[in-house]
Every structure is written in structure tokens, then in C-alpha cells.
Design an enzyme around this catalytic site. Structure first.
Site: not given
Length: 263
Positions: A119-121
């Protein structure tokens, strides 16, 4: 495959995307205004250089938008599982839904994603089977734009001819050095960070291992694949020129199903 927009309701993710957008907007506005357009107006550079910078900026923003809003491969509540593939599915212990092996439940998004990498913020989205190719494009074009920006900043002081038609009272003229130093610093940080991320992503694809599997020290017997086939599976096509185009649809290769590895 339709371009279905996918948004994650995460304030922290919105903040991170806003930071990335702010960096992009800063360089897209100030580099042409301070360097490219004034030198073009005085005949020091050609229009091709100005157009190339705007094109690199546009493609970079298109990649960011697509990676942030594309469905990463979220699983439906009631998936239709072919009888021949049921042995490759398992039950998620968090949402109690059936999912293909190598899927992962994202606690921030609240759903399972096929072949989830992480998951890439910074894009406020998961990176999974359906948008991994867009994330690679974002990393690549960010490197291109950052390197382009560094080259322009360097040429402004060490290569381009001095400008003669400047307004000394203008804010940009008075603070040009500070504005370009900020631009160069942001470009340097973005280029270094994206180069490292791009390298880890490509090595993971070539080894057929996701970031989550690396962190959990996952190991399995994987089918040996050439680098062309590994990247073609991610991008959904063997046409290499299409690997660089963000405004298109991706279709999984016939032989590139979710179960390319023996678990």
C-alpha cells in the site's frame, strides 16, 4: 477493461498525494516561467525543449492520476471461482472472503487485493495486479521529469546565455536563485527516492516476488521466466511501446493468470 475510478478514503493518503502534486505543480510552473520560456523568447533555446518539458510533466501527472485512481485488483464479495481453480483459492481470516493465493488484505483500504505488492500512501492506493504497471510508469516518468528539471537548473547557471529582458522588480527575478534551489532540491530528492523504488520494483517483478512476500520472507518454487515475459505479464502486453503509455487499458495475458507460481 473499463477505466473504473477507485478512491480510498484516507486523510493521510490525501495529504501525501497533495505533497506529490505540490512538488509537480511547483516545478511545472516555475521551471518554464524562470528558465525555459524566457530563454525561448530571446531565441536561446528551441521550442522543442519547452514542449518536451511540458510533455514529460503531463505524462508524469497522467501516471500519478491513473495509479491513484485505478482499481488495484480488489476482489468482489461473491467471486465466480472456476471449478478447476478452486485449489488455488483460500479464505481470508480478516474479511472471511475467498481470494486467490498471493492476494493480501489491506488494513488501510479494508479489502483484499490480487497479488498485492504494497500500500503506497504517496498515491493513496494499493499497488496490486491491475495497477502495478501504472505504478512502474509513475516511478519511471518521475525520474525522467526530475532529471530533466535538474538538467535545466544546471544549464540556467552554467550553459544558457544570460537573459537581457528581465524585470528587476518582479518577484520571480528577485528570488530566482532561491526558487531554483528549491526546485533542484525537490528534483534531487524525488529522483533519488524514485530510482531506489523503481529498482526494487523491477527486481521484484523479475524474481516474481512482491514487496509483502519479501518482508514476510516468503519463498516458493517459481517458474523461470525471461525479463520480457515478466514485464509483459505486469503491463498486460508484449508490445514494449505500450509499456510507456498510461492512457490505455490493461488486459491480463492468457498465460498470465493469478497462479503462475507453484505455492
Amino acid at each position: 477493461m473499463k477505466h473504473r475510478l477507485h478512491f480510498v478514503a484516507d486523510p493521510f493518503g490525501w495529504f501525501c498525494v497533495s505533497v506529490v502534486f505540490g512538488i509537480w505543480f511547483y516545478n511545472t510552473f516555475f521551471i518554464p516561467k524562470l528558465v525555459l520560456l524566457p530563454h525561448y523568447m530571446e531565441g536561446h533555446i528551441s521550442s522543442a525543449l519547452v514542449i518536451s518539458y511540458y510533455l514529460a510533466s503531463a505524462v508524469c501527472m497522467a501516471s500519478l492520476f491513473r495509479a491513484s485512481t485505478a482499481d488495484p485488483g480488489c476482489l468482489p464479495i461473491d467471486p465466480q471461482i472456476p471449478h478447476s481453480e478452486r485449489e488455488h483459492w483460500e479464505l481470508c481470516n480478516k474479511c472471511n472472503l475467498l481470494r486467490p493465493k498471493r492476494s493480501h488484505h489491506c488494513s488501510r483500504c479494508g479489502h483484499c487485493v490480487r497479488r498485492m505488492d504494497h500500500h503506497c500512501p504517496w498515491i493513496n492506493n494499493c499497488v496490486g495486479e491491475d495497477n502495478h504497471w501504472l505504478f512502474l510508469q509513475l516511478c519511471f516518468y518521475t525520474q525522467v521529469l526530475s532529471l530533466f528539471t535538474l538538467a535545466v537548473d544546471f544549464c540556467q547557471y552554467y550553459y544558457f546565455q544570460p537573459l537581457t529582458q528581465l524585470n528587476p522588480a518582479a518577484f520571480t527575478t528577485h528570488h530566482e536563485l532561491a526558487l531554483l534551489r528549491v526546485s533542484a532540491l525537490m528534483a534531487l530528492v524525488m529522483f533519488g527516492g524514485m530510482s531506489s523504488l523503481f529498482y526494487t520494483q523491477v527486481t521484484g517483478i523479475l524474481s516474481n516476488t512482491t514487496t509483502i512476500e519479501k518482508m514476510s520472507q516468503f519463498s516458493s518454487e517459481t517458474l523461470k521466466r525471461s525479463w520480457q515475459w515478466a514485464l509483459a505479464e505486469v503491463f498486460g502486453t508484449h508490445w514494449k511501446v505500450l509499456w510507456f503509455i498510461p492512457i490505455r487499458s490493461r488486459q491480463p495475458l492468457h498465460a498470465a493468470q493469478h497462479f503462475g507460481t507453484q505455492m
